[in-house]
Write a protein that holds these residues in place. Structure first.
Motif, mmCIF file in Angstrom:
data_model
loop_
_atom_site.group_PDB
_atom_site.id
_atom_site.type_symbol
_atom_site.label_atom_id
_atom_site.label_comp_id
_atom_site.label_asym_id
_atom_site.label_seq_id
_atom_site.Cartn_x
_atom_site.Cartn_y
_atom_site.Cartn_z
ATOM 1 N N ILE A 129 0.843 -1.205 0.000
ATOM 2 C CA ILE A 129 0.000 0.000 0.000
ATOM 3 C C ILE A 129 0.877 1.253 0.000
ATOM 4 O O ILE A 129 0.655 2.183 -0.785
ATOM 5 N N TYR A 130 1.879 1.289 0.869
ATOM 6 C CA TYR A 130 2.783 2.441 0.908
ATOM 7 C C TYR A 130 3.510 2.606 -0.422
ATOM 8 O O TYR A 130 3.743 3.728 -0.892
ATOM 9 N N LEU A 131 3.867 1.485 -1.042
ATOM 10 C CA LEU A 131 4.568 1.527 -2.321
ATOM 11 C C LEU A 131 3.661 2.063 -3.427
ATOM 12 O O LEU A 131 4.104 2.839 -4.277
ATOM 13 N N ILE A 132 2.402 1.676 -3.413
ATOM 14 C CA ILE A 132 1.445 2.190 -4.397
ATOM 15 C C ILE A 132 1.335 3.705 -4.257
ATOM 16 O O ILE A 132 1.310 4.436 -5.255
ATOM 17 N N ASP A 133 1.305 4.194 -3.027
ATOM 18 C CA ASP A 133 1.294 5.643 -2.797
ATOM 19 C C ASP A 133 2.554 6.298 -3.357
ATOM 20 O O ASP A 133 2.506 7.382 -3.947
ATOM 21 N N TRP A 134 3.696 5.648 -3.168
ATOM 22 C CA TRP A 134 4.973 6.170 -3.678
ATOM 23 C C TRP A 134 4.955 6.213 -5.210
ATOM 24 O O TRP A 134 5.413 7.186 -5.826
ATOM 25 N N ILE A 135 4.418 5.181 -5.829
ATOM 26 C CA ILE A 135 4.303 5.168 -7.293
ATOM 27 C C ILE A 135 3.435 6.334 -7.754
ATOM 28 O O ILE A 135 3.779 7.037 -8.714
ATOM 29 N N ALA A 136 2.326 6.565 -7.063
ATOM 30 C CA ALA A 136 1.435 7.677 -7.424
ATOM 31 C C ALA A 136 2.169 9.010 -7.336
ATOM 32 O O ALA A 136 2.054 9.854 -8.235
ATOM 33 N N GLU A 137 2.933 9.201 -6.280
ATOM 34 C CA GLU A 137 3.702 10.449 -6.131
ATOM 35 C C GLU A 137 4.757 10.571 -7.221
ATOM 36 O O GLU A 137 4.953 11.648 -7.796
ATOM 37 N N ALA A 138 5.442 9.474 -7.525
ATOM 38 C CA ALA A 138 6.497 9.506 -8.534
ATOM 39 C C ALA A 138 5.926 9.772 -9.928
ATOM 40 O O ALA A 138 6.573 10.440 -10.747
#
Length: 187
Positions: A129-138
């Protein structure tokens, strides 16, 4: 390193298909070489680092080529991936060296037991979940290098895990628009 892991998997598959002991011996020696070459300062990269080694090891265990407890064997890699996700260092979005490679690793850790509620699995899901958020930000960061096809591919894999699918679907739409815009621009 990923090439060596790919060769190892191929050798184990050859052994399974042919029953020739030579392939098994070579595969086990190569796997030992890979793990003996791992160091504390080794890159997390999927292409030539720990995430590729971990994903390959998970595959070998889950498909019965080698025996072992993947959670125990991969605990240190899991910890390093979690730390990277928490710190969010400057990574591009590529599979080989970036954020999508971390996502690919987590996908391989979860795809065999996505419905499990074991504590280790729940922890892996949390960090996904945290990684999906990071992908969205990137994706929204103009300074981050992007290959929308790679990101799209990773998002499709993550979607199969049924973790934050509404957000993943929005990110897939974002990538689709960017891919379409690039095609229109290049005509």
């Amino acid at each position: 390193m990923l090439n060596k892991m790919g060769e190892t998997i191929a050798l184990f598959r050859l052994y399974r298909d042919t029953g020739e002991e030579e392939w098994s011996i070579r595969a086990e020696e190569l796997l030992d070489d890979i793990w003996n070459g791992c160091t504390e300062d080794m890159s997390l990269a999927y292409g030539d680092g720990l995430c590729g080694i971990g994903a390959g090891t998970e595959y070998l265990i889950q498909n019965g080529f080698v025996e072992g407890d993947a959670d125990e064997i991969l605990a240190e890699i899991d910890s390093r991936v979690f730390a990277a996700i928490n710190a969010r260092p400057p990574f591009d979005l590529s599979i080989e060296q970036g954020i999508s490679g971390l996502a690919c690793y987590l996908y391989h850790r979860l795809c065999y037991r996505k419905d499990s509620e074991e504590p280790v699995v729940l922890n892996l899901k949390e960090y996904t979940i945290y990684l999906i958020d990071w992908i969205a930000e990137a994706l929204q960061d103009d300074a981050t290098g992007k290959d929308y096809y790679e990101v799209y591919f990773i998002l499709v894999l993550l979607h199969t895990l049924n973790i934050m699918n509404a957000k993943i679907e929005n990110l897939l739409e974002w990538c689709d628009k960017e891919i379409t815009a690039a095609h229109v621009k290049n005509r």
